[in-house]
Design an enzyme around this catalytic site. Structure first.
Site, PDB file in Angstrom:
ATOM      1  N   THR A  33      -6.673  -0.310  -2.121  1.00 35.09           N
ATOM      2  CA  THR A  33      -6.413  -1.569  -1.399  1.00 35.09           C
ATOM      3  C   THR A  33      -7.451  -1.739  -0.287  1.00 35.09           C
ATOM      4  O   THR A  33      -7.961  -2.851  -0.060  1.00 35.09           O
ATOM      5  CB  THR A  33      -4.978  -1.583  -0.831  1.00 35.09           C
ATOM      6  OG1 THR A  33      -4.081  -1.079  -1.825  1.00 35.09           O
ATOM      7  CG2 THR A  33      -4.552  -2.991  -0.437  1.00 35.09           C
ATOM      8  N   LYS A  98       1.916   8.774   2.827  1.00 36.10           N
ATOM      9  CA  LYS A  98       0.509   8.530   2.521  1.00 36.10           C
ATOM     10  C   LYS A  98      -0.119   9.827   1.994  1.00 36.10           C
ATOM     11  O   LYS A  98       0.475  10.875   2.066  1.00 36.10           O
ATOM     12  CB  LYS A  98      -0.247   8.073   3.777  1.00 36.10           C
ATOM     13  CG  LYS A  98       0.071   6.648   4.155  1.00 36.10           C
ATOM     14  CD  LYS A  98      -0.726   6.147   5.370  1.00 36.10           C
ATOM     15  CE  LYS A  98      -2.192   6.380   5.310  1.00 36.10           C
ATOM     16  NZ  LYS A  98      -2.864   5.803   4.135  1.00 36.10           N
ATOM     17  N   GLY A 100      -1.783   9.825  -1.188  1.00 36.51           N
ATOM     18  CA  GLY A 100      -1.958   9.782  -2.644  1.00 36.51           C
ATOM     19  C   GLY A 100      -3.416   9.994  -3.040  1.00 36.51           C
ATOM     20  O   GLY A 100      -3.707  10.559  -4.096  1.00 36.51           O
ATOM     21  N   GLU A 107      -6.854  10.154   7.742  1.00 32.39           N
ATOM     22  CA  GLU A 107      -6.158   8.871   7.957  1.00 32.39           C
ATOM     23  C   GLU A 107      -5.260   8.956   9.181  1.00 32.39           C
ATOM     24  O   GLU A 107      -5.224   8.036  10.001  1.00 32.39           O
ATOM     25  CB  GLU A 107      -5.301   8.526   6.722  1.00 32.39           C
ATOM     26  CG  GLU A 107      -6.129   8.121   5.514  1.00 32.39           C
ATOM     27  CD  GLU A 107      -5.298   8.029   4.251  1.00 32.39           C
ATOM     28  OE1 GLU A 107      -5.669   7.238   3.394  1.00 32.39           O
ATOM     29  OE2 GLU A 107      -4.293   8.736   4.107  1.00 32.39           O
TER      30      GLU A 107
END
Ligand code: 5RP
Length: 230
Positions: A33, A98, A100, A107
């Site tokens: 994304t 988160k 994946g 992050e």
């Protein structure tokens, strides 16, 4: 031609780009994304937008360079105006799973330094309870089997992440355990328990970090921008 899913991801990313103003420093998340965000930022930079980004993975860094988005790092900036990132699961309190893509540590470092965190996703990421998506946990390679046993004692079935038959190695040189909990009733408590285990570097649970969730859709009217009630 883009798939319906890609159209939704692209729409969420482009909506998020509207929150970016001239002069901002931006945390650049990771995942498919976020790719669309980088593409859009490249267009805006070409049109004259002055921004600098800190990427949260080598993959994102590569996209930023491809799209000519200027980069900086934490030796140059103390905090970020905004971070925009993806997620694997989002619960009604905006707690996230988160990692994946295996970038959870960078992050979290990047997202935690942002004054505002926007999560971009498609509707499938919204869940009532976290846990169906196996929780990624980054662990030190030495003794990872022992760390996995300690995690299993908390009720999970950990699985070492592999890529092309070999153990996957994160950007930080660590391993990822994908931990099947089925349901995570109390994400904050679980995160704290996991962080106490020696060998655990970081968990993919992002607790109380998200300000806004943008859910992409195929038409502009259907895009949802949801701000967290504070
Ligand atoms: C990578 C991540 C990603 O943000 C997450 O996996 C979502 O990715 P995508 O946008 O490809 O669905 O946490 O570590």
């Amino acid at each position: 031609m883009l798939s319906s899913n890609d159209l939704r991801k692209k729409a969420a990313a482009e909506k998020a780009a509207e929150f970016i103003q001239d002069g901002m420093t931006i945390g650049l998340g990771s995942g498919s994304t976020v790719y669309w965000l980088l593409k859009r930022l490249g267009e805006l930079v070409e049109q004259g937008l002055q921004i600098k980004g800190i990427p949260s993975s080598r993959r994102t860094e590569g996209w930023a360079r491809d799209f000519k988005v200027p980069l900086t790092d934490f030796s140059q900036v103390q905090s970020l105006d905004i971070a925009i990132d993806g997620a694997d699961e989002i619960d009604p309190d905006f707690h996230l799973t988160k990692g994946g893509g295996g970038s959870l540590v960078r992050e979290k470092i990047v997202d935690a330094r942002a004054k505002q965190l926007i999560i971009i996703a498609d509707e499938s990421k919204m869940v009532q309870t976290l846990g169906k998506f196996p929780l990624p946990i980054e662990v030190v390679p030495f003794g990872w089997e022992a760390t996995a046993q300690r995690i299993a004692e908390l009720g999970a079935t950990p699985e070492i992440r592999k890529k092309d038959g070999d153990i996957f190695v994160s950007d930080n040189g660590n391993y990822i355990l994908d931990c099947h909990f089925q349901t995570i009733a109390n994400p904050a408590e679980l995160h704290n328990q996991l962080k106490l285990l020696v060998g655990v570097v970081e968990t993919g649970l992002f607790i109380d970090m998200t300000d806004t969730v943008i859910i992409g859709a195929e038409t502009a009217e259907e895009i949802k921008v949801i701000h967290k009630n504070k």
